[in-house]
Design an enzyme around this catalytic site. Structure first.
Site, PDB file in Angstrom:
ATOM      1  N   SER A  53      62.260  40.916  14.583  1.00 13.58           N
ATOM      2  CA  SER A  53      63.274  41.616  15.809  1.00 13.58           C
ATOM      3  C   SER A  53      63.599  42.792  15.611  1.00 13.58           C
ATOM      4  O   SER A  53      64.319  43.275  16.633  1.00 13.58           O
ATOM      5  CB  SER A  53      64.357  40.546  16.150  1.00 13.58           C
ATOM      6  OG  SER A  53      65.164  40.349  15.122  1.00 13.58           O
ATOM      7  N   LYS A  67      71.094  42.882  13.402  1.00  8.16           N
ATOM      8  CA  LYS A  67      71.054  43.486  14.600  1.00  8.16           C
ATOM      9  C   LYS A  67      71.485  44.865  14.564  1.00  8.16           C
ATOM     10  O   LYS A  67      72.197  45.236  13.716  1.00  8.16           O
ATOM     11  CB  LYS A  67      71.376  42.505  15.669  1.00  8.16           C
ATOM     12  CG  LYS A  67      70.923  41.206  15.789  1.00  8.16           C
ATOM     13  CD  LYS A  67      69.461  41.066  16.161  1.00  8.16           C
ATOM     14  CE  LYS A  67      69.070  39.568  16.334  1.00  8.16           C
ATOM     15  NZ  LYS A  67      67.471  39.569  15.939  1.00  8.16           N
TER      16      LYS A  67
END
Length: 180
Positions: free
Chosen positions: A45, A86
């Site tokens: 990701s 993230k």
């Protein structure tokens, strides 16, 4: 009299050594805790910035003292106690919306390099999302393969969930270096 002075001197040296050792141990623990916590990246990701299997060191100090800035890579703890990495996109008090494949902050397009302002799937951000005073909007760099603030199971991330920022990649050795 000399015997008493020698005992006092020996006791004082023992106390000084003990204090020095305790201070070194405390300093070492603090340094490792704040700057040396290893985080292994699972999944893609965050590609290409971080690949699956990369090992990074997390710096807790900025998160503890100031909170993250836009575009920082942060480590946060999800509600299910798993940790994720993230990128910070939205800051407290801002309104985030993804429309037409682009991110808008407070109605203005996000200016970012490397395609970080583009998103094909808006998710929850299809409609404007106003962040609370301690909330952040986080996205993975590989937007097509990222479970992030666009989805209900992550949503907006509270500052208390952010445990540090990614500081340096240590593995694989050929990609060793600062991240960001």
């Amino acid at each position: 009299m000399d015997f008493y002075e020698d005992d006092k001197s020996l006791l004082q040296r023992i106390i000084n050594w003990t204090v020095d050792i305790i201070l070194v141990v405390v300093f070492a623990w603090f340094t490792v805790y704040m700057f040396g916590t290893e985080v292994k990246i699972a999944g893609n990701s965050m590609a290409p910035a971080l690949e699956s299997g990369d090992v990074v060191l997390m710096n807790r100090l900025p998160a503890v003292l100031f909170g993250p800035d836009r575009f920082d890579l942060v480590v946060f703890e999800r509600e299910d106690r798993k940790t994720n990495v993230k990128r910070v996109i939205g800051l407290p008090g801002e309104t985030i919306q993804i429309t037409g494949g682009y991110i808008y902050i407070d109605g203005k397009p996000l200016e970012a390099e490397d395609g970080l302002s583009e998103v094909s799937l808006a998710g929850l951000a299809e409609h404007p999302i106003t962040l609370g005073k301690d909330e952040y909007f986080l996205l993975g760099d590989n937007r097509e393969s990222s479970e992030d603030s666009r989805f209900i199971n992550i949503g907006n991330v509270n500052r208390e969930q952010i445990i540090g920022s990614v500081w340096i990649r240590i593995l694989p050795v050929i990609r060793f270096g600062l991240t960001g």
